[in-house]
Write a protein that holds these residues in place. Structure first.
Motif, PDB file in Angstrom:
ATOM      1  N   VAL A  30     -41.190  44.418 -87.249  1.00  0.00           N
ATOM      2  CA  VAL A  30     -40.936  46.156 -88.321  1.00  0.00           C
ATOM      3  C   VAL A  30     -40.223  46.594 -87.200  1.00  0.00           C
ATOM      4  O   VAL A  30     -40.287  46.987 -85.804  1.00  0.00           O
ATOM      5  CB  VAL A  30     -42.310  46.170 -87.302  1.00  0.00           C
ATOM      6  CG1 VAL A  30     -42.664  48.037 -87.602  1.00  0.00           C
ATOM      7  CG2 VAL A  30     -43.550  45.323 -87.578  1.00  0.00           C
ATOM      8  N   ARG A  31     -39.193  47.763 -88.299  1.00  0.00           N
ATOM      9  CA  ARG A  31     -38.493  48.610 -87.720  1.00  0.00           C
ATOM     10  C   ARG A  31     -39.021  49.600 -87.313  1.00  0.00           C
ATOM     11  O   ARG A  31     -39.783  50.260 -88.137  1.00  0.00           O
ATOM     12  CB  ARG A  31     -37.698  48.173 -88.082  1.00  0.00           C
ATOM     13  CG  ARG A  31     -36.870  46.900 -87.977  1.00  0.00           C
ATOM     14  CD  ARG A  31     -35.467  47.045 -88.392  1.00  0.00           C
ATOM     15  NE  ARG A  31     -34.783  45.618 -88.403  1.00  0.00           N
ATOM     16  CZ  ARG A  31     -34.149  44.514 -87.429  1.00  0.00           C
ATOM     17  NH1 ARG A  31     -33.971  45.444 -86.079  1.00  0.00           N
ATOM     18  NH2 ARG A  31     -33.724  43.186 -87.811  1.00  0.00           N
ATOM     19  N   ASP A  32     -38.721  50.651 -86.903  1.00  0.00           N
ATOM     20  CA  ASP A  32     -39.626  51.747 -86.791  1.00  0.00           C
ATOM     21  C   ASP A  32     -38.659  53.024 -85.957  1.00  0.00           C
ATOM     22  O   ASP A  32     -37.209  52.006 -85.276  1.00  0.00           O
ATOM     23  CB  ASP A  32     -40.904  52.072 -85.851  1.00  0.00           C
ATOM     24  CG  ASP A  32     -41.958  53.021 -86.445  1.00  0.00           C
ATOM     25  OD1 ASP A  32     -41.197  54.285 -87.022  1.00  0.00           O
ATOM     26  OD2 ASP A  32     -42.453  53.344 -84.421  1.00  0.00           O
ATOM     27  N   HIS A  33     -38.651  54.125 -86.454  1.00  0.00           N
ATOM     28  CA  HIS A  33     -37.305  55.756 -85.979  1.00  0.00           C
ATOM     29  C   HIS A  33     -38.527  56.446 -85.367  1.00  0.00           C
ATOM     30  O   HIS A  33     -39.532  57.202 -86.390  1.00  0.00           O
ATOM     31  CB  HIS A  33     -36.450  56.240 -87.031  1.00  0.00           C
ATOM     32  CG  HIS A  33     -36.098  56.881 -86.793  1.00  0.00           C
ATOM     33  ND1 HIS A  33     -34.328  57.137 -86.101  1.00  0.00           N
ATOM     34  CD2 HIS A  33     -35.735  57.918 -86.515  1.00  0.00           C
ATOM     35  CE1 HIS A  33     -34.038  57.646 -85.723  1.00  0.00           C
ATOM     36  NE2 HIS A  33     -34.933  58.725 -86.272  1.00  0.00           N
ATOM     37  N   ARG A  34     -38.688  56.337 -84.351  1.00  0.00           N
ATOM     38  CA  ARG A  34     -38.923  57.580 -83.479  1.00  0.00           C
ATOM     39  C   ARG A  34     -38.281  58.797 -83.043  1.00  0.00           C
ATOM     40  O   ARG A  34     -37.065  58.949 -82.580  1.00  0.00           O
ATOM     41  CB  ARG A  34     -39.501  57.652 -82.111  1.00  0.00           C
ATOM     42  CG  ARG A  34     -40.770  56.343 -82.550  1.00  0.00           C
ATOM     43  CD  ARG A  34     -40.986  55.602 -81.559  1.00  0.00           C
ATOM     44  NE  ARG A  34     -41.903  54.252 -81.410  1.00  0.00           N
ATOM     45  CZ  ARG A  34     -42.442  53.192 -81.300  1.00  0.00           C
ATOM     46  NH1 ARG A  34     -42.377  53.745 -79.591  1.00  0.00           N
ATOM     47  NH2 ARG A  34     -43.258  52.641 -81.598  1.00  0.00           N
ATOM     48  N   THR A  79     -34.699  57.864 -81.066  1.00  0.00           N
ATOM     49  CA  THR A  79     -34.859  55.753 -80.667  1.00  0.00           C
ATOM     50  C   THR A  79     -35.428  55.129 -82.143  1.00  0.00           C
ATOM     51  O   THR A  79     -36.036  55.271 -82.498  1.00  0.00           O
ATOM     52  CB  THR A  79     -36.100  55.988 -79.635  1.00  0.00           C
ATOM     53  OG1 THR A  79     -35.535  56.899 -78.575  1.00  0.00           O
ATOM     54  CG2 THR A  79     -35.824  54.409 -78.903  1.00  0.00           C
ATOM     55  N   ASP A  80     -34.736  54.055 -81.926  1.00  0.00           N
ATOM     56  CA  ASP A  80     -34.986  52.834 -83.505  1.00  0.00           C
ATOM     57  C   ASP A  80     -35.279  51.933 -82.246  1.00  0.00           C
ATOM     58  O   ASP A  80     -34.834  51.619 -81.225  1.00  0.00           O
ATOM     59  CB  ASP A  80     -33.834  52.943 -83.860  1.00  0.00           C
ATOM     60  CG  ASP A  80     -32.998  53.523 -84.677  1.00  0.00           C
ATOM     61  OD1 ASP A  80     -33.916  54.515 -84.927  1.00  0.00           O
ATOM     62  OD2 ASP A  80     -31.896  53.281 -84.959  1.00  0.00           O
ATOM     63  N   PRO A  91     -36.979  48.884 -77.472  1.00  0.00           N
ATOM     64  CA  PRO A  91     -35.954  50.024 -78.317  1.00  0.00           C
ATOM     65  C   PRO A  91     -34.474  49.519 -78.667  1.00  0.00           C
ATOM     66  O   PRO A  91     -33.636  48.446 -77.931  1.00  0.00           O
ATOM     67  CB  PRO A  91     -35.718  50.704 -76.978  1.00  0.00           C
ATOM     68  CG  PRO A  91     -35.694  50.371 -75.960  1.00  0.00           C
ATOM     69  CD  PRO A  91     -37.095  49.436 -76.220  1.00  0.00           C
ATOM     70  N   THR A  92     -33.748  49.349 -79.422  1.00  0.00           N
ATOM     71  CA  THR A  92     -32.599  48.790 -80.396  1.00  0.00           C
ATOM     72  C   THR A  92     -31.645  49.695 -79.982  1.00  0.00           C
ATOM     73  O   THR A  92     -29.962  49.209 -79.992  1.00  0.00           O
ATOM     74  CB  THR A  92     -33.020  48.522 -81.731  1.00  0.00           C
ATOM     75  OG1 THR A  92     -33.085  49.061 -82.329  1.00  0.00           O
ATOM     76  CG2 THR A  92     -33.700  47.188 -81.735  1.00  0.00           C
ATOM     77  N   ALA A  93     -31.688  51.082 -80.431  1.00  0.00           N
ATOM     78  CA  ALA A  93     -31.043  51.778 -80.439  1.00  0.00           C
ATOM     79  C   ALA A  93     -31.816  53.040 -79.890  1.00  0.00           C
ATOM     80  O   ALA A  93     -32.594  53.545 -79.881  1.00  0.00           O
ATOM     81  CB  ALA A  93     -30.451  52.530 -81.599  1.00  0.00           C
ATOM     82  N   GLN A  94     -30.446  54.065 -79.175  1.00  0.00           N
ATOM     83  CA  GLN A  94     -31.055  55.596 -78.581  1.00  0.00           C
ATOM     84  C   GLN A  94     -29.903  56.268 -78.721  1.00  0.00           C
ATOM     85  O   GLN A  94     -29.210  56.175 -78.393  1.00  0.00           O
ATOM     86  CB  GLN A  94     -31.434  54.864 -77.205  1.00  0.00           C
ATOM     87  CG  GLN A  94     -32.657  56.663 -76.820  1.00  0.00           C
ATOM     88  CD  GLN A  94     -33.001  56.188 -75.558  1.00  0.00           C
ATOM     89  OE1 GLN A  94     -33.695  55.771 -75.762  1.00  0.00           O
ATOM     90  NE2 GLN A  94     -33.013  57.009 -74.309  1.00  0.00           N
TER      91      GLN A  94
END
Length: 169
Positions: A30-34, A79-80, A91-94
């Protein structure tokens, strides 16, 4: 009759495959963007010496957070994350975008930071290190037996077990 039994045989072979596919579907990532959605064109349009707080808010929107002490800074945080089934999100990217303002509210500069600002730590076996000696479960459970009501500790008989207190009363 043979046509019906042939269809049942095909269903008998396909049913376990369909169940396995549905079971593996729950193990997907599950990928999410916050947070803030970074639009590089809008971020690049914020110029030091030209923009102020009002124009930055119109361009980028309200900040994720604003500094409470010291310099007037606004922070936009994006944050991804990805999460495997039954695990914590990682976290994968921020992207941390900091917009600095002067005392009059004009933009001094725009700074960016990325994944280097993410703090990673691993707790040691769910234990919190403390000072002092290590006690067993039974010592924690029964450790106070005998200490409550001991002489000089305010037990039965008033302050100090029937002896006068420090002020003679």
């Amino acid at each position: 009759m043979r046509a019906v039994s042939g269809k049942l045989a095909k269903i008998g072979v396909l049913a376990p495959l369909a169940l396995a596919a549905m079971g593996l579907g729950g193990c997907t990532t599950v990928r999410d963007h916050r947070g803030f959605f970074v639009d590089t064109a809008l971020v690049d349009s914020v110029l030091p010496g030209v923009d102020n707080k009002m124009s930055v808010e119109r361009t980028l929107g309200r900040p994720t957070l604003a500094s409470q002490f010291g310099d007037q800074d606004w922070y936009y945080i994006a944050t991804d994350t990805k999460q495997l089934a039954f695990r914590r999100p990682q976290p994968t990217a921020q992207t941390i975008l900091r917009v600095r303002f002067d005392a009059k509210g004009n933009v001094l500069g725009v700074d960016r930071a990325g994944m280097e600002k993410v703090a990673r730590f691993n707790p040691d076996k769910d234990l919190t290190p403390t000072l002092g000696r290590k006690r067993t479960f039974l010592e924690d459970l029964f450790g106070n037996i005998g200490t409550v009501g001991a002489a000089g500790m305010g037990g039965a008989g008033g302050a100090g077990g029937g002896r006068p207190g420090p002020n003679g009363s």
